[in-house]
Design a protein around this motif. Sequence first.
Motif, PDB file in Angstrom:
ATOM      1  N   TYR A 107     -11.586   2.139   6.308  1.00  0.00           N
ATOM      2  CA  TYR A 107     -12.569   3.111   7.079  1.00  0.00           C
ATOM      3  C   TYR A 107     -12.283   3.253   8.421  1.00  0.00           C
ATOM      4  O   TYR A 107     -12.340   3.852   9.378  1.00  0.00           O
ATOM      5  CB  TYR A 107     -14.157   2.594   7.183  1.00  0.00           C
ATOM      6  CG  TYR A 107     -14.265   1.279   7.614  1.00  0.00           C
ATOM      7  CD1 TYR A 107     -14.216   1.017   8.957  1.00  0.00           C
ATOM      8  CD2 TYR A 107     -14.154  -0.265   7.194  1.00  0.00           C
ATOM      9  CE1 TYR A 107     -14.413  -0.585   9.498  1.00  0.00           C
ATOM     10  CE2 TYR A 107     -14.566  -1.234   7.209  1.00  0.00           C
ATOM     11  CZ  TYR A 107     -14.508  -1.691   8.931  1.00  0.00           C
ATOM     12  OH  TYR A 107     -14.570  -3.184   9.270  1.00  0.00           O
ATOM     13  N   GLU A 108     -10.700   2.528   8.581  1.00  0.00           N
ATOM     14  CA  GLU A 108     -10.286   2.309  10.262  1.00  0.00           C
ATOM     15  C   GLU A 108      -9.119   3.021   9.798  1.00  0.00           C
ATOM     16  O   GLU A 108      -8.318   3.472   8.674  1.00  0.00           O
ATOM     17  CB  GLU A 108      -9.746   0.727  10.677  1.00  0.00           C
ATOM     18  CG  GLU A 108     -10.905   0.094  10.642  1.00  0.00           C
ATOM     19  CD  GLU A 108     -10.777  -1.705  10.332  1.00  0.00           C
ATOM     20  OE1 GLU A 108     -11.056  -2.453  11.540  1.00  0.00           O
ATOM     21  OE2 GLU A 108      -9.413  -2.044  10.087  1.00  0.00           O
ATOM     22  N   ARG A 109      -8.646   3.371  11.735  1.00  0.00           N
ATOM     23  CA  ARG A 109      -7.546   4.777  11.629  1.00  0.00           C
ATOM     24  C   ARG A 109      -6.183   3.394  12.733  1.00  0.00           C
ATOM     25  O   ARG A 109      -7.123   2.928  13.383  1.00  0.00           O
ATOM     26  CB  ARG A 109      -8.508   6.040  12.262  1.00  0.00           C
ATOM     27  CG  ARG A 109      -8.992   6.670  10.873  1.00  0.00           C
ATOM     28  CD  ARG A 109      -8.653   7.173   9.519  1.00  0.00           C
ATOM     29  NE  ARG A 109      -7.417   7.710   8.961  1.00  0.00           N
ATOM     30  CZ  ARG A 109      -7.077   7.642   8.217  1.00  0.00           C
ATOM     31  NH1 ARG A 109      -7.343   7.288   7.379  1.00  0.00           N
ATOM     32  NH2 ARG A 109      -5.613   8.768   7.838  1.00  0.00           N
ATOM     33  N   ILE A 110      -5.176   3.926  12.707  1.00  0.00           N
ATOM     34  CA  ILE A 110      -4.294   3.634  13.504  1.00  0.00           C
ATOM     35  C   ILE A 110      -4.152   4.790  14.131  1.00  0.00           C
ATOM     36  O   ILE A 110      -3.716   5.989  14.158  1.00  0.00           O
ATOM     37  CB  ILE A 110      -2.765   3.799  13.100  1.00  0.00           C
ATOM     38  CG1 ILE A 110      -3.379   2.224  12.203  1.00  0.00           C
ATOM     39  CG2 ILE A 110      -2.040   2.859  13.977  1.00  0.00           C
ATOM     40  CD1 ILE A 110      -1.968   1.735  11.499  1.00  0.00           C
ATOM     41  N   VAL A 111      -5.004   4.607  15.840  1.00  0.00           N
ATOM     42  CA  VAL A 111      -4.994   5.753  16.575  1.00  0.00           C
ATOM     43  C   VAL A 111      -3.804   5.037  18.263  1.00  0.00           C
ATOM     44  O   VAL A 111      -4.338   4.771  17.999  1.00  0.00           O
ATOM     45  CB  VAL A 111      -6.452   6.417  17.299  1.00  0.00           C
ATOM     46  CG1 VAL A 111      -5.785   7.061  18.589  1.00  0.00           C
ATOM     47  CG2 VAL A 111      -7.543   6.436  16.062  1.00  0.00           C
ATOM     48  N   ALA A 112      -2.936   6.199  18.345  1.00  0.00           N
ATOM     49  CA  ALA A 112      -2.151   6.263  19.319  1.00  0.00           C
ATOM     50  C   ALA A 112      -3.093   7.171  20.811  1.00  0.00           C
ATOM     51  O   ALA A 112      -2.852   7.981  20.188  1.00  0.00           O
ATOM     52  CB  ALA A 112      -0.648   6.649  18.890  1.00  0.00           C
ATOM     53  N   LYS A 160       4.236  -0.182   8.827  1.00  0.00           N
ATOM     54  CA  LYS A 160       4.756  -0.908   9.801  1.00  0.00           C
ATOM     55  C   LYS A 160       4.219  -1.831  10.376  1.00  0.00           C
ATOM     56  O   LYS A 160       4.513  -2.374  11.570  1.00  0.00           O
ATOM     57  CB  LYS A 160       5.985   0.537  10.676  1.00  0.00           C
ATOM     58  CG  LYS A 160       5.888   1.228   9.648  1.00  0.00           C
ATOM     59  CD  LYS A 160       7.151   2.316  10.674  1.00  0.00           C
ATOM     60  CE  LYS A 160       7.535   3.327   9.384  1.00  0.00           C
ATOM     61  NZ  LYS A 160       7.998   4.256  10.148  1.00  0.00           N
ATOM     62  N   LEU A 161       2.779  -2.380   9.675  1.00  0.00           N
ATOM     63  CA  LEU A 161       2.137  -3.235  10.492  1.00  0.00           C
ATOM     64  C   LEU A 161       2.802  -4.501  10.402  1.00  0.00           C
ATOM     65  O   LEU A 161       3.371  -4.496   9.243  1.00  0.00           O
ATOM     66  CB  LEU A 161       0.683  -3.133  10.259  1.00  0.00           C
ATOM     67  CG  LEU A 161      -0.316  -1.763  10.557  1.00  0.00           C
ATOM     68  CD1 LEU A 161      -1.723  -2.440   9.777  1.00  0.00           C
ATOM     69  CD2 LEU A 161      -0.361  -1.836  11.892  1.00  0.00           C
ATOM     70  N   PRO A 162       2.572  -5.308  11.641  1.00  0.00           N
ATOM     71  CA  PRO A 162       2.873  -6.883  11.504  1.00  0.00           C
ATOM     72  C   PRO A 162       2.934  -7.876  10.396  1.00  0.00           C
ATOM     73  O   PRO A 162       1.749  -6.839  10.155  1.00  0.00           O
ATOM     74  CB  PRO A 162       3.182  -7.283  12.609  1.00  0.00           C
ATOM     75  CG  PRO A 162       2.631  -6.279  13.343  1.00  0.00           C
ATOM     76  CD  PRO A 162       2.100  -5.006  12.763  1.00  0.00           C
ATOM     77  N   SER A 163       3.298  -8.303   9.911  1.00  0.00           N
ATOM     78  CA  SER A 163       2.569  -9.257   8.230  1.00  0.00           C
ATOM     79  C   SER A 163       1.067  -9.577   8.844  1.00  0.00           C
ATOM     80  O   SER A 163       0.854 -10.218   7.622  1.00  0.00           O
ATOM     81  CB  SER A 163       3.372 -10.242   7.668  1.00  0.00           C
ATOM     82  OG  SER A 163       3.859 -10.674   8.660  1.00  0.00           O
ATOM     83  N   ASP A 164       0.550  -9.881   9.687  1.00  0.00           N
ATOM     84  CA  ASP A 164      -0.296 -10.305  10.323  1.00  0.00           C
ATOM     85  C   ASP A 164      -1.320  -9.767  11.116  1.00  0.00           C
ATOM     86  O   ASP A 164      -2.622  -9.851  11.479  1.00  0.00           O
ATOM     87  CB  ASP A 164      -0.223 -11.757  11.033  1.00  0.00           C
ATOM     88  CG  ASP A 164       0.375 -11.256  12.807  1.00  0.00           C
ATOM     89  OD1 ASP A 164       0.907 -10.013  13.018  1.00  0.00           O
ATOM     90  OD2 ASP A 164       0.083 -12.140  13.480  1.00  0.00           O
ATOM     91  N   ALA A 165      -1.231  -8.370  10.263  1.00  0.00           N
ATOM     92  CA  ALA A 165      -1.878  -7.243  11.167  1.00  0.00           C
ATOM     93  C   ALA A 165      -2.625  -6.013   9.367  1.00  0.00           C
ATOM     94  O   ALA A 165      -1.908  -6.471   8.642  1.00  0.00           O
ATOM     95  CB  ALA A 165      -1.692  -6.505  12.078  1.00  0.00           C
ATOM     96  N   ALA A 166      -4.256  -6.303   9.532  1.00  0.00           N
ATOM     97  CA  ALA A 166      -4.636  -5.198   8.807  1.00  0.00           C
ATOM     98  C   ALA A 166      -5.600  -4.634   9.081  1.00  0.00           C
ATOM     99  O   ALA A 166      -6.228  -4.864  10.267  1.00  0.00           O
ATOM    100  CB  ALA A 166      -5.180  -6.017   7.412  1.00  0.00           C
ATOM    101  N   ARG A 167      -5.601  -3.024   8.249  1.00  0.00           N
ATOM    102  CA  ARG A 167      -6.466  -1.337   8.094  1.00  0.00           C
ATOM    103  C   ARG A 167      -6.873  -1.646   7.448  1.00  0.00           C
ATOM    104  O   ARG A 167      -6.570  -1.542   6.282  1.00  0.00           O
ATOM    105  CB  ARG A 167      -5.792  -0.794   8.483  1.00  0.00           C
ATOM    106  CG  ARG A 167      -6.405   0.202   8.441  1.00  0.00           C
ATOM    107  CD  ARG A 167      -5.311   1.275   8.609  1.00  0.00           C
ATOM    108  NE  ARG A 167      -5.125   1.762   7.548  1.00  0.00           N
ATOM    109  CZ  ARG A 167      -5.782   2.650   6.395  1.00  0.00           C
ATOM    110  NH1 ARG A 167      -7.080   2.929   6.889  1.00  0.00           N
ATOM    111  NH2 ARG A 167      -4.834   2.444   6.200  1.00  0.00           N
ATOM    112  N   ALA A 168      -8.346  -1.505   7.594  1.00  0.00           N
ATOM    113  CA  ALA A 168      -9.831  -1.948   5.906  1.00  0.00           C
ATOM    114  C   ALA A 168      -9.867  -0.171   5.673  1.00  0.00           C
ATOM    115  O   ALA A 168      -9.085   0.444   7.072  1.00  0.00           O
ATOM    116  CB  ALA A 168     -11.205  -1.589   7.088  1.00  0.00           C
TER     117      ALA A 168
END
Length: 78
Positions: A57-62, A47-55
Motif C-alpha cells: 500500500y506504500e508508494r515511493i514519491v520524489a 533499487k531500494l537498499p537491502s535494509d529498506a522495504a515497501r509495503a
Amino acid sequence: MKIVRRVGASPRERGSLSGQTCPDIFELSDGRFAVIGTDMTDDLDGKLPSDAARAEYERIVAITRETLVRAKADIPEA
C-alpha cells in the motif's frame, strides 16, 4: 484526520505559476506528514537498499530538492 499546515514554501512561492509542478509537504493532525510528489515506485522499487522495504500500500514519491530544503526550517526537531 486533517491537514494542519503546509511545511515549507507553497508551490507558488517556489515559482510554480502553472500548477504543473506542485510538490508539497503537509503536517497531518495525527503527527504524520503527507507528501505530494511524483510517483517513482516503478523506477525505484527494485533499487531500494537491502535494509529498506515497501509495503504493497506504500508508494515511493520524489519531490524536488528545493521543496525539501525550503521545508527544513518548518520540520520539528522531535
